[in-house]
Design an enzyme around this catalytic site. Structure first.
Site, PDB file in Angstrom:
ATOM      1  N   HIS A 135       0.872  -1.186   0.000  1.00  0.00           N
ATOM      2  CA  HIS A 135       0.000   0.000   0.000  1.00  0.00           C
ATOM      3  C   HIS A 135       0.911   1.239   0.000  1.00  0.00           C
ATOM      4  CE1 HIS A 135      -3.468   2.361   0.291  1.00  0.00           C
ATOM      5  NE2 HIS A 135      -3.929   2.043   1.476  1.00  0.00           N
ATOM      6  N   ASP A 230      -2.869  -1.718  12.248  1.00  0.00           N
ATOM      7  CA  ASP A 230      -3.828  -1.830  11.145  1.00  0.00           C
ATOM      8  C   ASP A 230      -4.778  -2.966  11.537  1.00  0.00           C
ATOM      9  OD1 ASP A 230      -5.128  -1.824   8.675  1.00  0.00           O
ATOM     10  OD2 ASP A 230      -3.473  -2.768   7.582  1.00  0.00           O
ATOM     11  N   ARG A 297      -3.246  12.086   3.048  1.00  0.00           N
ATOM     12  CA  ARG A 297      -3.370  11.282   1.829  1.00  0.00           C
ATOM     13  C   ARG A 297      -3.592  12.181   0.603  1.00  0.00           C
ATOM     14  NH1 ARG A 297      -4.594   5.880   2.050  1.00  0.00           N
ATOM     15  NH2 ARG A 297      -4.222   6.156  -0.179  1.00  0.00           N
TER      16      ARG A 297
HETATM   17  N1  NVA Z   1      -4.617  -3.823   5.520  1.00  0.00           N
HETATM   18  C1  NVA Z   1      -5.898  -3.227   5.220  1.00  0.00           C
HETATM   19  C2  NVA Z   1      -5.728  -1.814   4.793  1.00  0.00           C
HETATM   20  C3  NVA Z   1      -6.996  -1.075   4.502  1.00  0.00           C
HETATM   21  C4  NVA Z   1      -6.742   0.339   4.074  1.00  0.00           C
HETATM   22  C5  NVA Z   1      -6.601  -4.038   4.138  1.00  0.00           C
HETATM   23  O1  NVA Z   1      -5.937  -4.469   3.187  1.00  0.00           O
HETATM   24  O2  NVA Z   1      -7.807  -4.250   4.266  1.00  0.00           O
HETATM   25  N1   CP Z   2      -6.198   3.795   4.425  1.00  0.00           N
HETATM   26  C1   CP Z   2      -6.912   3.519   3.308  1.00  0.00           C
HETATM   27  O1   CP Z   2      -6.393   3.111   2.270  1.00  0.00           O
HETATM   28  O2   CP Z   2      -8.241   3.733   3.468  1.00  0.00           O
HETATM   29  P1   CP Z   2      -9.373   3.332   2.416  1.00  0.00           P
HETATM   30  O3   CP Z   2      -9.471   1.828   2.407  1.00  0.00           O
HETATM   31  O4   CP Z   2     -10.607   3.974   2.962  1.00  0.00           O
HETATM   32  O5   CP Z   2      -8.991   3.860   1.069  1.00  0.00           O
END
Ligand code: NVA
Ligand code: CP
Length: 310
Positions: A135, A230, A297
């Site tokens: 990410h 997270d 962001r």
């Molecule tokens: N690790 C989480 C991040 C969401 C922004 C996911 O992949 O769901």
């Molecule tokens: N942190 C993040 O990527 O949030 P969203 O899933 O809401 O885009």
């Protein structure tokens, strides 16, 4: 730094492993200029960004689209259910067709290989808006936010919870690029992927950062400047019952914070699941900078779009 940013033109943004410490730094500096209102004009005028979503998103979706519009461009919302890929059209054809219409393809995907396939066939930059492995837009924002609060000094950053999550992988790389001391506190079966760890260690040899991966959450946060967590249940994970068993000791709560530095900042990419990886008290408490992080962001999205597209 402007000349460093120029090197990024036309490149993909799939993982921070593809960027040098200097290029990463240049993106942070440019993000700051956007935040401070020092970047003017409509550099994306006449440019179109295709935003493909295989998974839900709030922050990434809105920050990327507002950033594009703010810079004068147009962001097209393309849930995969509305594209012909949902009926079996290949990623190759999708990438080649979109490249005839738009100037960049941004995608949030289930499998990182989807991004690699799109990037292989697209003639325009492909931007990772989250995959199962990485990410990078989030991690750029995270380090940018840490520098806002702490300046440029070396930090001890501790990630607790799912060490194999996309957010941890990217934050490890981002921290390596700026030479932080990074600690992952996670159950051994959820330690970060070995190939990424090796690359992080290589970068750290150059930047002076360090990486430690441990099981003990209390030992991990000793003296931490930043504690990051997270969700324990990233989108798409299936071993829910096992995760419920092993992650509770890694919850970020007030008791755990008492082992960190008194000035510790708590970060979370959001969305968070209160009472699971973080308590409500900490999420909304004085140490949390999660909403500043979310706001940032937008500024980092602008820096990335501008660097790749113009
Ligand atoms: N690790 C989480 C991040 C969401 C922004 C996911 O992949 O769901
Ligand atoms: N942190 C993040 O990527 O949030 P969203 O899933 O809401 O885009």
């Amino acid at each position: 730094m402007a000349s460093v940013l120029r090197r990024l033109k036309g490149r993909d943004f799939l993982t921070l492993l593809d960027f040098t410490p200097l290029e990463f730094k240049a993106l942070i500096v440019r993000s700051r200029e956007h935040k401070w209102g020092l970047a003017r004009g409509n550099p994306l005028k006449g440019k179109y960004v295709a935003g493909i979503f295989e998974k839900p998103s709030t922050r990434t979706r809105v920050s990327m689209s507002v950033a594009t519009f703010d810079l004068g461009g147009v962001f097209l919302e393309l849930p995969t259910s509305s594209l012909q890929v949902s009926r079996g059209e290949t990623l190759r054809d999708t990438a080649q067709v979109l490249s005839r219409f738009v100037n960049a393809i941004a995608a949030r995907v289930k499998s990182h290989s989807t991004l690699e396939e799109l990037a292989k066939w697209a003639d325009v930059p492909v931007i990772n808006m989250l995959s199962d492995r990485f990410h990078p837009l989030q991690a750029l924002t995270d380090v940018f936010t840490m520098m806002e609060f702490f300046g440029e000094r070396k930090l001890k950053v501790v990630f607790l919870g799912d060490g194999a999550a996309n957010t941890n992988h990217s934050l490890m790389i981002a921290s390596a690029l700026v030479g932080y001391d990074y600690v992952v506190g996670a159950p051994q079966e959820y330690w970060p992927d070995g190939d990424i760890v090796s690359k992080v260690e290589e970068i750290m040899e150059e930047t002076g950062g360090t990486l430690r991966i441990v099981e003990d959450p209390v030992g991990a946060v000793e003296g931490a400047d930043v504690i990051y967590t997270d969700t324990w249940f990233s989108m798409g994970v299936e071993d829910i019952e096992r995760r419920k068993e092993v992650f509770p000791p890694y919850q970020v709560n007030s008791k755990l914070l008492s082992h960190a530095a008194p000035h510790v900042k708590v970060m979370h990419c959001q969305p968070w699941f209160l009472g699971q990886e973080i308590t409500e008290e900490v999420a909304y408490g004085p140490h949390s900078i999660a909403f500043e992080q979310a706001e940032n962001r937008l500024h980092t999205a602008k820096a990335v779009l501008e660097a790749l597209l113009i």
